[in-house]
Design a protein around this motif. Structure first.
Motif, PDB file in Angstrom:
ATOM      1  N   PRO A   1      83.069  16.348  29.594  1.00  0.00           N
ATOM      2  CA  PRO A   1      84.049  16.083  27.741  1.00  0.00           C
ATOM      3  C   PRO A   1      83.096  16.652  26.950  1.00  0.00           C
ATOM      4  N   ILE A   2      82.696  16.727  25.704  1.00  0.00           N
ATOM      5  CA  ILE A   2      82.151  16.853  24.521  1.00  0.00           C
ATOM      6  C   ILE A   2      82.445  15.689  24.265  1.00  0.00           C
ATOM      7  N   TYR A   3      81.438  15.084  24.119  1.00  0.00           N
ATOM      8  CA  TYR A   3      81.203  12.591  23.978  1.00  0.00           C
ATOM      9  C   TYR A   3      81.533  13.111  22.431  1.00  0.00           C
ATOM     10  N   TYR A   4      82.290  11.967  21.746  1.00  0.00           N
ATOM     11  CA  TYR A   4      82.077  11.789  20.146  1.00  0.00           C
ATOM     12  C   TYR A   4      80.689  11.540  19.945  1.00  0.00           C
ATOM     13  N   VAL A   5      80.456  11.449  18.276  1.00  0.00           N
ATOM     14  CA  VAL A   5      79.955  10.708  18.021  1.00  0.00           C
ATOM     15  C   VAL A   5      79.590   9.520  17.336  1.00  0.00           C
ATOM     16  N   ASN A   6      80.487   8.832  17.438  1.00  0.00           N
ATOM     17  CA  ASN A   6      80.994   7.854  16.545  1.00  0.00           C
ATOM     18  C   ASN A   6      80.053   6.240  17.206  1.00  0.00           C
ATOM     19  N   GLY A   7      79.733   6.659  18.923  1.00  0.00           N
ATOM     20  CA  GLY A   7      78.659   5.833  18.780  1.00  0.00           C
ATOM     21  C   GLY A   7      77.373   6.032  19.541  1.00  0.00           C
ATOM     22  N   ALA A   8      76.676   5.245  20.525  1.00  0.00           N
ATOM     23  CA  ALA A   8      75.586   5.598  21.647  1.00  0.00           C
ATOM     24  C   ALA A   8      76.218   5.936  23.083  1.00  0.00           C
ATOM     25  N   PRO A   9      75.375   6.458  23.428  1.00  0.00           N
ATOM     26  CA  PRO A   9      76.352   7.044  24.857  1.00  0.00           C
ATOM     27  C   PRO A   9      75.779   5.386  26.149  1.00  0.00           C
ATOM     28  N   HIS A  10      76.846   5.677  26.716  1.00  0.00           N
ATOM     29  CA  HIS A  10      76.781   4.518  28.287  1.00  0.00           C
ATOM     30  C   HIS A  10      76.929   5.163  29.351  1.00  0.00           C
ATOM     31  N   ILE A  11      77.661   3.954  30.159  1.00  0.00           N
ATOM     32  CA  ILE A  11      77.601   4.605  31.551  1.00  0.00           C
ATOM     33  C   ILE A  11      78.044   5.688  32.065  1.00  0.00           C
ATOM     34  N   GLY A  12      80.049   5.551  31.524  1.00  0.00           N
ATOM     35  CA  GLY A  12      81.090   6.940  31.946  1.00  0.00           C
ATOM     36  C   GLY A  12      79.940   8.314  31.171  1.00  0.00           C
ATOM     37  N   HIS A  13      79.362   7.972  30.164  1.00  0.00           N
ATOM     38  CA  HIS A  13      78.562   9.633  29.566  1.00  0.00           C
ATOM     39  C   HIS A  13      77.566   9.970  30.651  1.00  0.00           C
ATOM     40  N   ALA A  14      76.991   9.010  31.206  1.00  0.00           N
ATOM     41  CA  ALA A  14      75.880   9.519  31.896  1.00  0.00           C
ATOM     42  C   ALA A  14      76.600   9.677  33.168  1.00  0.00           C
ATOM     43  N   TYR A  15      77.879   9.156  33.425  1.00  0.00           N
ATOM     44  CA  TYR A  15      78.208   9.485  34.970  1.00  0.00           C
ATOM     45  C   TYR A  15      78.674  10.714  34.722  1.00  0.00           C
ATOM     46  N   THR A  16      79.285  11.350  34.140  1.00  0.00           N
ATOM     47  CA  THR A  16      80.340  12.813  34.246  1.00  0.00           C
ATOM     48  C   THR A  16      78.981  13.217  34.047  1.00  0.00           C
ATOM     49  N   THR A  17      78.159  13.283  33.498  1.00  0.00           N
ATOM     50  CA  THR A  17      77.299  14.003  33.186  1.00  0.00           C
ATOM     51  C   THR A  17      76.540  14.635  34.276  1.00  0.00           C
ATOM     52  N   ILE A  18      76.158  13.901  34.987  1.00  0.00           N
ATOM     53  CA  ILE A  18      75.279  13.289  36.671  1.00  0.00           C
ATOM     54  C   ILE A  18      76.092  13.977  37.416  1.00  0.00           C
ATOM     55  N   VAL A  19      76.802  14.135  37.543  1.00  0.00           N
ATOM     56  CA  VAL A  19      78.214  14.608  38.270  1.00  0.00           C
ATOM     57  C   VAL A  19      78.115  15.858  38.102  1.00  0.00           C
ATOM     58  N   ALA A  20      77.997  16.608  36.722  1.00  0.00           N
ATOM     59  CA  ALA A  20      78.281  17.732  36.595  1.00  0.00           C
ATOM     60  C   ALA A  20      76.615  18.055  37.034  1.00  0.00           C
ATOM     61  N   ASP A  21      75.734  18.112  36.837  1.00  0.00           N
ATOM     62  CA  ASP A  21      74.299  18.131  36.888  1.00  0.00           C
ATOM     63  C   ASP A  21      74.407  18.637  38.674  1.00  0.00           C
ATOM     64  N   ALA A  22      75.113  17.241  39.512  1.00  0.00           N
ATOM     65  CA  ALA A  22      75.284  17.070  40.828  1.00  0.00           C
ATOM     66  C   ALA A  22      75.466  18.598  41.798  1.00  0.00           C
TER      67      ALA A  22
ATOM     68  N   LEU B   1      85.101  18.535  34.610  1.00  0.00           N
ATOM     69  CA  LEU B   1      84.813  17.271  34.890  1.00  0.00           C
ATOM     70  C   LEU B   1      85.379  16.500  33.410  1.00  0.00           C
ATOM     71  N   ILE B   2      85.999  15.390  34.001  1.00  0.00           N
ATOM     72  CA  ILE B   2      86.864  14.492  32.672  1.00  0.00           C
ATOM     73  C   ILE B   2      86.935  13.096  32.737  1.00  0.00           C
ATOM     74  N   GLY B   3      86.937  12.194  32.523  1.00  0.00           N
ATOM     75  CA  GLY B   3      87.925  11.136  32.473  1.00  0.00           C
ATOM     76  C   GLY B   3      89.100  11.067  32.860  1.00  0.00           C
ATOM     77  N   LYS B   4      89.995   9.830  33.660  1.00  0.00           N
ATOM     78  CA  LYS B   4      91.351   9.804  33.328  1.00  0.00           C
ATOM     79  C   LYS B   4      91.383   9.986  32.341  1.00  0.00           C
ATOM     80  N   ASP B   5      91.126   9.187  31.419  1.00  0.00           N
ATOM     81  CA  ASP B   5      92.060   8.651  30.238  1.00  0.00           C
ATOM     82  C   ASP B   5      92.321  10.053  29.437  1.00  0.00           C
ATOM     83  N   ILE B   6      91.789  11.444  29.705  1.00  0.00           N
ATOM     84  CA  ILE B   6      91.598  12.428  28.708  1.00  0.00           C
ATOM     85  C   ILE B   6      92.851  13.586  29.409  1.00  0.00           C
TER      86      ILE B   6
END
Ligand code: MSP
Length: 644
Positions: free
Chosen positions: A10-31, A255-260
């Motif tokens: 997903p493209i991440y909202y810029v209203n806050g700092a990155p958290h574990i969820g953002h890191a996770y999706t991008t790590i899965v995609a990277d692998a 690759l997305i989180g279940k909420d979206i």
């Protein structure tokens, strides 16, 4: 043949700092991206930031800066984090880029040309934080049930997309493409949601202006999800005349989180069908990382910050833990203890130790050069090893195609365990003492090194830093998985020990000791046994992983300072008895045990209890009076006999 593989986060909202969820999706995609590159496929790995919408505008207002300034600042944080994580994205898109906006308008134009957009009036519950409208039955106490975010009643003129018209085409698409939404449970969820009927969707806003202006009606801005979802195409440089689009679209996996999920599996394919473009091949919804079992949220302030993770753990260890611990699609609890256990037992002891001891032996017995590649396949154990390695290569590939990354890792580590067992069986340290066995010694070392090369290549997408160290030390030039076959290690090449691969980690001090549980932990343990939590069924091969043997207790004594522990010497049919520390002192006096034979687990990783290394475990059952009974055998059964 080389294939195309397009993976997006997903493209991440810029209203806050990155958290574990953002890191996770991008790590899965990277692998996934790395794996496909190693297979020789052409890969496009997309990530980026979602910068428009009310949510971002409000955050910027709260900080007294412009939305663009906030977007610049926070988008840079994501990019820096992803670079720090060595994520191998091909494109980092920002929705404030001009090129992106042009493509969004071109897609909208096609939706309008298809008569799918009309002007109407919107009244309804809107959550700015989710950037989503909710139906009456999706609201409770002024909050959206799904996300818990506050909603407000909004009345405004709005352009609508005829989503209702796409109910049947979407259902047809789901039916014809059973893999288009994964995991299966999510597919079922979406199909039943769409079967329930679809209302037209409001796709413009007039109450704020941080977005792409509506063509020829600039008091409206485009709904942020139309804008955001289109990034998956605009990142390819558009659809008409874009060779990247022709090459890579349809995307293999969003690759997305279940909420979206609804946005990706209902709205996005409907927009694409309307614009006469192909829907993606697969939308994969992963689960959430929880913090101590709780959902993370801004209001609870319990988000695990991605920057902190990066600073706390070695990147490979973090990647390995996240990818191995939780099947893609499930929720997972981030637990430092589990990360440490996996690091110590799997990365350091199983794989790291295999590499280190093999290369050390090569230094001692083989002048630091890969032995001549005599395959030694007249030996049964060699042939079995080759077969297992080649089978692992194809099973891993199958798992990755099914997005079962945790299973792929499980198979790779089984192969690493096999190599450890191979060394145990062939005992090169003994062969080295006998000049007549020089050829056999060469075969054994070659086979082990070759196995390590294969394990490492399979691991390269998951733990790239460590894998590169090992491949470099093996002098392995070809890092491709496409042509992977047995015998790739060049005989005679120089092999040097790699720098430290994995350090053993220690549990934080405040954790209660396993063998002397704190009162609370003790209480929890008891109630768990009573409730008999359902236990997952396992394959026979899983059971086979546990080595159960008959052990003869040669001696037993109390462990000083502990009321629970006995130190036992147990003969399990090996050269010397094993030392075992067992929490049975309250049920047995040492003299009750000596000379008896009991069931013992002999392949547990050794663990230190009260400073003593325990090398096995005695099996015991709780009796109703709170004492223990051990699984005992008669003297007719020889120590070391395997239980099956
Ligand atoms: N901007 C939208 C996505 C637009 S895609 C066209 C968005 N952004 S987000 O920053 O709020 O969330 C990005 C992703 O992080 C989502 O996939 C979401 O599911 C995921 N996660 C948010 N919290 C999470 C966890 N605790 N664990 C795992 N992933 C989680 O939504």
């Amino acid at each position: 043949m080389s294939e195309h593989f397009y993976v997006s986060t997903p493209i991440y909202y810029v209203n806050g700092a990155p958290h574990i969820g953002h890191a996770y999706t991008t790590i899965v995609a990277d692998a996934l991206a790395r794996y496909h590159r190693l297979r020789g496929n052409e890969v496009f790995f997309l990530t980026g930031t979602d910068e428009h919408g009310l949510k971002v505008q409000r955050s910027a207002e709260a900080q007294n800066i412009s939305p663009k300034a906030l977007a610049d600042e926070n988008s840079a944080k994501f990019r820096t984090l992803f670079d720090r994580l060595s994520l191998s994205y091909d494109r980092f898109i920002r929705t404030t880029e001009d090129e992106h906006k042009q493509v969004v308008l071109a897609v909208l134009e096609r939706m309008i040309a298809n008569d799918d957009v009309y002007l109407g009036k919107y009244e309804g519950w809107y959550s700015a934080s989710d950037e989503a409208f909710y139906a009456e039955d999706e609201i409770e106490d002024g909050k959206a049930k799904a996300s818990g975010s506050a909603v407000e009643w909004v009345v405004e003129e709005s352009y609508f997309f005829r989503l209702g018209k796409y109910q049947q085409p979407l259902l047809d698409w789901y039916r014809q493409n059973p893999d288009c939404i994964k995991p299966q449970g999510r597919y079922n969820e979406v199909v039943s949601f769409v079967e329930g009927g679809l209302e037209d969707l409001s796709i413009s806003r007039t109450t704020f202006d941080w977005g792409i202006p509506w063509p020829k009606d600039p008091k409206h801005v485009l709904y942020v999800w139309v804008d955001a979802l289109t990034n998956y195409i605009s990142a390819l440089g558009g659809f008409e005349g874009s060779s990247a689009y022709d090459h890579f679209w349809p995307c293999n996996i969003h690759l997305i989180g279940k909420d979206i999920l609804r946005f990706h599996a209902v709205y996005w394919p409907a927009f694409l069908l309307s614009a006469k473009l192909e829907p993606p091949r697969c939308v994969f919804a992963h689960g959430w990382w929880l913090n101590r079992g709780e959902k993370m949220s801004k209001s609870k302030g319990n988000f695990i910050d991605a920057q902190e993770l990066v600073e706390s753990y070695d990147l490979d260890v973090l990647r390995y833990y996240m990818l191995r611990e939780v099947p893609l699609g499930n929720d997972g609890n981030f637990a430092q203890e589990r990360l440490i256990e996996r690091n110590n037992a799997e990365l350091a002891d199983n794989y790291g130790n295999l590499v280190n001891r093999t290369i050390a032996m090569l230094g001692r017995f083989g002048q630091g050069k890969a032995p001549a590649a005599t395959t030694g396949q007249e030996h049964e154990e060699d042939q079995a090893l080759v077969e297992k390695a080649l089978e692992a290569v194809s099973v891993v590939d199958e798992h990755i195609k099914q997005y079962e990354l945790h299973r792929a890792l499980e198979v790779i580590f089984q192969l690493s365990s096999e190599l450890n067992l191979y060394l145990q069986r062939t005992q090169p340290w003994k062969l080295a003492k006998d000049a007549d066995q020089a050829e056999r010694l060469g075969q054994v070392l070659y086979n082990t090194l070759e196995g390590i090369r294969i394990v490492t290549l399979l691991l390269a997408a998951f733990i790239p830093d460590a894998a590169l160290k090992v491949l470099t030390s093996l002098n392995a030039q070809d890092h491709s998985l496409a042509s992977l076959s047995w015998g790739g290690l060049q005989p005679g090449v120089e092999i040097v020990a790699p720098a430290v691969l994995f350090n053993k980690l220690e549990l934080p001090k405040e954790e209660p000791k396993q063998e002397e549980p704190a009162p609370k932990a003790k209480a929890e343990k008891k109630s768990k046994t009573k409730e008999e939590a359902p236990v997952e069924q396992i394959e026979f091969t899983d059971f086979q992983k546990v080595e159960l043997r008959v052990g003869l207790i040669v001696s037993a004594e109390r462990v000083e300072g502990s009321s629970k522990l006995l130190k036992l010497q147990i003969d399990v049919g090996e050269e010397r008895p094993r030392t075992v520390v067992s929490g049975i002192a309250k049920s047995f006096a040492p003299e009750d045990l000596t000379g008896n034979r009991y069931a013992v687990v002999t392949n547990l990783k050794p663990a230190k209890l009260f400073g003593i290394l325990s090398e096995a475990m005695v099996l015991a059952a709780d009796k109703p009076d709170g004492t223990l009974e051990l699984a005992r055998f008669s003297d007719a059964i020889a120590p070391g006999t395997r239980l099956s």
